[in-house]
Design an enzyme around this catalytic site. Sequence first.
Site, PDB file in Angstrom:
ATOM      1  N   LEU A 382       0.830  -1.201   0.000  1.00 49.91           N
ATOM      2  CA  LEU A 382       0.000   0.000   0.000  1.00 49.91           C
ATOM      3  C   LEU A 382       0.864   1.250   0.000  1.00 49.91           C
ATOM      4  O   LEU A 382       1.911   1.293   0.659  1.00 49.91           O
ATOM      5  CB  LEU A 382      -0.905   0.023   1.234  1.00 49.91           C
ATOM      6  CG  LEU A 382      -1.928  -1.111   1.354  1.00 49.91           C
ATOM      7  CD1 LEU A 382      -2.672  -1.000   2.678  1.00 49.91           C
ATOM      8  CD2 LEU A 382      -2.923  -1.063   0.207  1.00 49.91           C
ATOM      9  N   ASP A 383       0.417   2.251  -0.749  1.00 46.95           N
ATOM     10  CA  ASP A 383       1.038   3.568  -0.666  1.00 46.95           C
ATOM     11  C   ASP A 383       0.690   4.175   0.686  1.00 46.95           C
ATOM     12  O   ASP A 383      -0.444   4.068   1.147  1.00 46.95           O
ATOM     13  CB  ASP A 383       0.518   4.460  -1.797  1.00 46.95           C
ATOM     14  CG  ASP A 383       0.981   5.888  -1.644  1.00 46.95           C
ATOM     15  OD1 ASP A 383       2.186   6.118  -1.730  1.00 46.95           O
ATOM     16  OD2 ASP A 383       0.134   6.772  -1.434  1.00 46.95           O
TER      17      ASP A 383
END
Length: 521
Positions: A382-383
């Site tokens: 995930l960013d």
Amino acid sequence: MMYGRMNYRLPVALAREQRAQLAAQLRRYRTLKAVLVDERQVRIWYVGTLPARELQQYIIAAVQAAQAAAVTPADRLAEYRRDAIASLAVFAAMQIIKRTSPELFLATKFLRSGLVLALARKFIQNGVTGLVRDRQPNADTLTATAVIASVLAGKPESSLTLLTLSNGAEMLTSYAAERARTQISGLLSLDQRYVWRVENGVETKVPVEAVRAGDTIAAHTGEKIVIDGRVLAGSAAVNQASITGESNPAMKHKDSPVYAGSVVEAGELIIAVEKVGSDTSLAHIVHLVEEAQNRKAPVQNFADQMANFLVPVSFLGAAIVYGATRDWQRVLNLLFIDFSCGLKLSTATAISAAISAAAKRGILVKGGNYIEALAETDTVVLDKTGTLTVGIPQIAFTRTAQGVDEKEMILLAASAEQHSVHPLAVAIQKYVKAHDWQTPQHTSSETVVARGMLAEVPAFEGYAGGTVRVGSKKFLRENGIADSEQLDTGLEGKNLLYVARDKKLLGVIGIEDTIRPAIRR
């Protein structure tokens, strides 16, 4: 040399891409010396023999493609809903007449047959097309065969249940796909009906539809930019996450590009309009995402293949049953058990519903193949910014020098940053507002590029004023200000703002993008 000429008038208007594709197909024939395809007419100049039959096939195919493209998903959904309700209503009416007036029921045999064939017109057309064009039966061929067989057997009403279920299944599939499109469009929609157009230095509120390329507009704090363009004047912090995916606001100055769907979080901009409506980057993103959801997942392709495989099996089973029993009713019962239709529609409905559910939660899925790929996922990356975090810089902690209040340091920093639209300056202003403090006015302020802010602040609320510097440690060191108390000890890697008055360091402000409250740790 004498040239022959042939004109074909088209019943529908062709789009630019369709006209170009048709012209390219027709030019393959050497006898054609020139081809001109307009919206509603095809003009051909040729020598020798004209391959009229082949040309007509290409033209008919182009017209059919244009007609299919003209039908919107909402229109298709309404058509399936109408046919499903009509099939159910006719079935109910026939059952009522059969029970209340058997004589009338028998007398209307031809009328009943005509109604059933009319309701099954699309299935018959698609089934015959599959046999002629694809040279193999499909699910609609099986449905059409069952309907025609019931009419020939004198029991047309028996196929109405099949038509109701088939139209209902198609309706549910179209509904799921339409809902997915609506959710996607809503996720990326502009939701702003008016814009400030600048003419001769005067701002006028006009509808978005009235803005054209070449116009000049103004965008203020809190407003959404509805066009693609370039900044003529002003500066602002702009959230363009819908375009770039970066949740941190981007600083926009003169000659900076701006995009539709961006939000001005702080500041004001005067923008030269370059692209509007369907030409904007946001409109292209919406179009690509909507197109992508039509990409079939591997499981859908497998379901389609299995459905087509089951159609000949159903016909073979019907032939065996008739050969063994000579009973048309049993043959009809077997044809009505349409495995292929349910197999094909169920996967399409499930995929569309999944894409819609994801879009409703703010997640864009490019197509059904990515939904299926999630089943084999063992690691998710995930960013951080804006995904795991709030995406808005906030003051996380402060450290002050001996004898300095937090309020004193924060208000001096807020005064220096008062007119700045930098995200870190906005974080300080929000902190002041949250504590219900009043930011003191400065007498002058200056932005020192790549360093920070320099301001002259008079005394206020019992606190001393002076020359205030807010920025990096390097900024203070260059001006002879040292961290004698080692206030930043243990804060390596943190996003720090140093605040100094005259030649004394007052403290440091730690600004972080905090973790979302709902994130599990």
